[in-house]
Design a protein around this motif. Structure first.
Motif, PDB file in Angstrom:
ATOM      1  N   ALA A  32       0.815  -1.213   0.000  1.00 15.34           N
ATOM      2  CA  ALA A  32       0.000   0.000   0.000  1.00 15.34           C
ATOM      3  C   ALA A  32       0.854   1.270   0.000  1.00 15.34           C
ATOM      4  O   ALA A  32       0.495   2.262  -0.617  1.00 15.34           O
ATOM      5  N   ASP A  33       2.000   1.252   0.652  1.00 19.55           N
ATOM      6  CA  ASP A  33       2.881   2.423   0.732  1.00 19.55           C
ATOM      7  C   ASP A  33       4.069   2.345  -0.216  1.00 19.55           C
ATOM      8  O   ASP A  33       4.943   3.207  -0.191  1.00 19.55           O
ATOM      9  N   PHE A  34       4.111   1.325  -1.071  1.00 20.11           N
ATOM     10  CA  PHE A  34       5.283   1.090  -1.900  1.00 20.11           C
ATOM     11  C   PHE A  34       5.601   2.273  -2.822  1.00 20.11           C
ATOM     12  O   PHE A  34       6.758   2.687  -2.942  1.00 20.11           O
ATOM     13  N   ALA A  35       4.602   2.859  -3.492  1.00 17.74           N
ATOM     14  CA  ALA A  35       4.835   3.998  -4.392  1.00 17.74           C
ATOM     15  C   ALA A  35       5.413   5.183  -3.619  1.00 17.74           C
ATOM     16  O   ALA A  35       6.357   5.832  -4.084  1.00 17.74           O
ATOM     17  N   ASP A  36       4.871   5.460  -2.429  1.00 16.98           N
ATOM     18  CA  ASP A  36       5.398   6.561  -1.619  1.00 16.98           C
ATOM     19  C   ASP A  36       6.826   6.283  -1.163  1.00 16.98           C
ATOM     20  O   ASP A  36       7.660   7.194  -1.122  1.00 16.98           O
ATOM     21  N   ASP A  37       7.113   5.031  -0.831  1.00 16.60           N
ATOM     22  CA  ASP A  37       8.483   4.681  -0.449  1.00 16.60           C
ATOM     23  C   ASP A  37       9.449   4.910  -1.602  1.00 16.60           C
ATOM     24  O   ASP A  37      10.528   5.471  -1.417  1.00 16.60           O
ATOM     25  N   LEU A  38       9.046   4.492  -2.803  1.00 16.55           N
ATOM     26  CA  LEU A  38       9.905   4.717  -3.970  1.00 16.55           C
ATOM     27  C   LEU A  38      10.117   6.205  -4.214  1.00 16.55           C
ATOM     28  O   LEU A  38      11.233   6.653  -4.457  1.00 16.55           O
ATOM     29  N   LYS A  39       9.038   6.966  -4.165  1.00 12.66           N
ATOM     30  CA  LYS A  39       9.131   8.408  -4.400  1.00 12.66           C
ATOM     31  C   LYS A  39      10.037   9.082  -3.373  1.00 12.66           C
ATOM     32  O   LYS A  39      10.802   9.983  -3.701  1.00 12.66           O
ATOM     33  N   SER A  40      10.006   8.628  -2.139  1.00  9.16           N
ATOM     34  CA  SER A  40      10.814   9.242  -1.082  1.00  9.16           C
ATOM     35  C   SER A  40      12.312   9.053  -1.302  1.00  9.16           C
ATOM     36  O   SER A  40      13.115   9.781  -0.733  1.00  9.16           O
ATOM     37  N   THR A  41      12.696   8.095  -2.151  1.00  6.22           N
ATOM     38  CA  THR A  41      14.130   7.879  -2.375  1.00  6.22           C
ATOM     39  C   THR A  41      14.780   9.019  -3.139  1.00  6.22           C
ATOM     40  O   THR A  41      16.009   9.106  -3.185  1.00  6.22           O
ATOM     41  N   PHE A  42      13.986   9.915  -3.711  1.00 11.81           N
ATOM     42  CA  PHE A  42      14.556  11.094  -4.363  1.00 11.81           C
ATOM     43  C   PHE A  42      15.029  12.134  -3.350  1.00 11.81           C
ATOM     44  O   PHE A  42      15.737  13.063  -3.705  1.00 11.81           O
ATOM     45  N   ASP A  52       7.962  -4.692   6.824  1.00  7.79           N
ATOM     46  CA  ASP A  52       7.791  -6.100   7.197  1.00  7.79           C
ATOM     47  C   ASP A  52       7.869  -7.033   5.989  1.00  7.79           C
ATOM     48  O   ASP A  52       8.414  -8.127   6.078  1.00  7.79           O
ATOM     49  N   SER A  53       7.332  -6.605   4.844  1.00  8.77           N
ATOM     50  CA  SER A  53       7.259  -7.509   3.697  1.00  8.77           C
ATOM     51  C   SER A  53       8.237  -7.181   2.567  1.00  8.77           C
ATOM     52  O   SER A  53       8.389  -7.971   1.645  1.00  8.77           O
ATOM     53  N   TYR A  54       8.874  -6.013   2.598  1.00 11.84           N
ATOM     54  CA  TYR A  54       9.843  -5.651   1.562  1.00 11.84           C
ATOM     55  C   TYR A  54      10.808  -4.591   2.089  1.00 11.84           C
ATOM     56  O   TYR A  54      10.552  -3.945   3.104  1.00 11.84           O
ATOM     57  N   ASN A  55      11.917  -4.435   1.379  1.00  7.23           N
ATOM     58  CA  ASN A  55      12.906  -3.395   1.666  1.00  7.23           C
ATOM     59  C   ASN A  55      13.181  -2.628   0.382  1.00  7.23           C
ATOM     60  O   ASN A  55      13.147  -3.201  -0.709  1.00  7.23           O
ATOM     61  N   VAL A  56      13.469  -1.342   0.517  1.00  9.84           N
ATOM     62  CA  VAL A  56      13.909  -0.528  -0.606  1.00  9.84           C
ATOM     63  C   VAL A  56      15.293  -0.015  -0.224  1.00  9.84           C
ATOM     64  O   VAL A  56      15.431   0.774   0.714  1.00  9.84           O
ATOM     65  N   LEU A  57      16.307  -0.498  -0.936  1.00 10.26           N
ATOM     66  CA  LEU A  57      17.688  -0.155  -0.631  1.00 10.26           C
ATOM     67  C   LEU A  57      18.182   0.879  -1.634  1.00 10.26           C
ATOM     68  O   LEU A  57      18.159   0.662  -2.844  1.00 10.26           O
ATOM     69  N   PRO A  60      23.760   3.736  -5.533  1.00  7.40           N
ATOM     70  CA  PRO A  60      24.205   4.823  -6.422  1.00  7.40           C
ATOM     71  C   PRO A  60      23.506   4.824  -7.784  1.00  7.40           C
ATOM     72  O   PRO A  60      23.239   5.885  -8.341  1.00  7.40           O
ATOM     73  N   GLU A  61      23.149   3.658  -8.303  1.00  2.55           N
ATOM     74  CA  GLU A  61      22.540   3.578  -9.626  1.00  2.55           C
ATOM     75  C   GLU A  61      21.020   3.558  -9.606  1.00  2.55           C
ATOM     76  O   GLU A  61      20.374   3.541 -10.645  1.00  2.55           O
ATOM     77  N   GLY A  62      20.412   3.570  -8.436  1.00  4.72           N
ATOM     78  CA  GLY A  62      18.959   3.535  -8.299  1.00  4.72           C
ATOM     79  C   GLY A  62      18.583   2.906  -6.976  1.00  4.72           C
ATOM     80  O   GLY A  62      19.229   3.164  -5.964  1.00  4.72           O
ATOM     81  N   VAL A  63      17.553   2.085  -6.984  1.00  6.52           N
ATOM     82  CA  VAL A  63      17.163   1.370  -5.763  1.00  6.52           C
ATOM     83  C   VAL A  63      17.090  -0.120  -6.075  1.00  6.52           C
ATOM     84  O   VAL A  63      16.921  -0.531  -7.227  1.00  6.52           O
ATOM     85  N   THR A  64      17.215  -0.914  -5.036  1.00  2.60           N
ATOM     86  CA  THR A  64      16.991  -2.344  -5.132  1.00  2.60           C
ATOM     87  C   THR A  64      15.847  -2.683  -4.204  1.00  2.60           C
ATOM     88  O   THR A  64      15.876  -2.331  -3.021  1.00  2.60           O
ATOM     89  N   VAL A  65      14.815  -3.306  -4.751  1.00  2.00           N
ATOM     90  CA  VAL A  65      13.670  -3.739  -3.959  1.00  2.00           C
ATOM     91  C   VAL A  65      13.929  -5.191  -3.577  1.00  2.00           C
ATOM     92  O   VAL A  65      14.199  -6.023  -4.438  1.00  2.00           O
ATOM     93  N   GLU A  66      13.869  -5.471  -2.295  1.00  2.00           N
ATOM     94  CA  GLU A  66      14.072  -6.830  -1.808  1.00  2.00           C
ATOM     95  C   GLU A  66      12.789  -7.394  -1.235  1.00  2.00           C
ATOM     96  O   GLU A  66      12.123  -6.739  -0.436  1.00  2.00           O
ATOM     97  N   VAL A  67      12.444  -8.574  -1.685  1.00  2.00           N
ATOM     98  CA  VAL A  67      11.399  -9.389  -1.079  1.00  2.00           C
ATOM     99  C   VAL A  67      12.085 -10.728  -0.872  1.00  2.00           C
ATOM    100  O   VAL A  67      12.319 -11.459  -1.829  1.00  2.00           O
ATOM    101  N   HIS A  68      12.470 -10.963   0.359  1.00  2.00           N
ATOM    102  CA  HIS A  68      13.349 -12.090   0.668  1.00  2.00           C
ATOM    103  C   HIS A  68      12.871 -13.385   0.052  1.00  2.00           C
ATOM    104  O   HIS A  68      11.683 -13.683   0.159  1.00  2.00           O
ATOM    105  N   PRO A  69      13.684 -14.096  -0.650  1.00  4.06           N
ATOM    106  CA  PRO A  69      15.124 -13.946  -0.884  1.00  4.06           C
ATOM    107  C   PRO A  69      15.457 -13.298  -2.228  1.00  4.06           C
ATOM    108  O   PRO A  69      16.590 -13.356  -2.687  1.00  4.06           O
TER     109      PRO A  69
END
Length: 88
Positions: A32-42, A52-57, A60-69
């Motif tokens: 539900a908050d994924f788009a806002d999380d991506l936008k905040s990386t700017f 709890d269910s994903y990470n946005v790292l 330098p070249e952008g972001v990496t979205v992790e959903v383990h593994p």
């Protein structure tokens, strides 16, 4: 290269990356908050985002979205289009 983002009826995002003959998919549950999380990386002061269910790292070249593994790279030039697709 194209990145497509879709939301299903359960509020889960599917990211699809197409480049030449390569396709990669990643499902992001509870997004539900994924788009806002991506936008905040700017924001230059934004650190990595851990949910709890994903990470946005932030990389330098952008972001990496992790959903383990699994992980999915989104270059900086594609973040705006992914956010717009998710907000549409």
């Amino acid at each position: 290269m194209t990145i497509t983002a879709t939301i299903d009826e359960h509020e889960a995002v599917t990211l699809t990356y197409n480049r030449m003959n390569t396709t990669s998919n990643l499902g992001v549950p509870d997004a539900a908050d994924f788009a806002d999380d991506l936008k905040s990386t700017f924001n230059p002061d934004q650190d990595n985002i851990y949910r709890d269910s994903y990470n946005v790292l932030v990389q330098p070249e952008g972001v990496t979205v992790e959903v383990h593994p699994h992980s999915f790279p989104i270059p900086w030039q594609h973040i705006v289009s992914v956010v717009e697709q998710l907000k549409a």
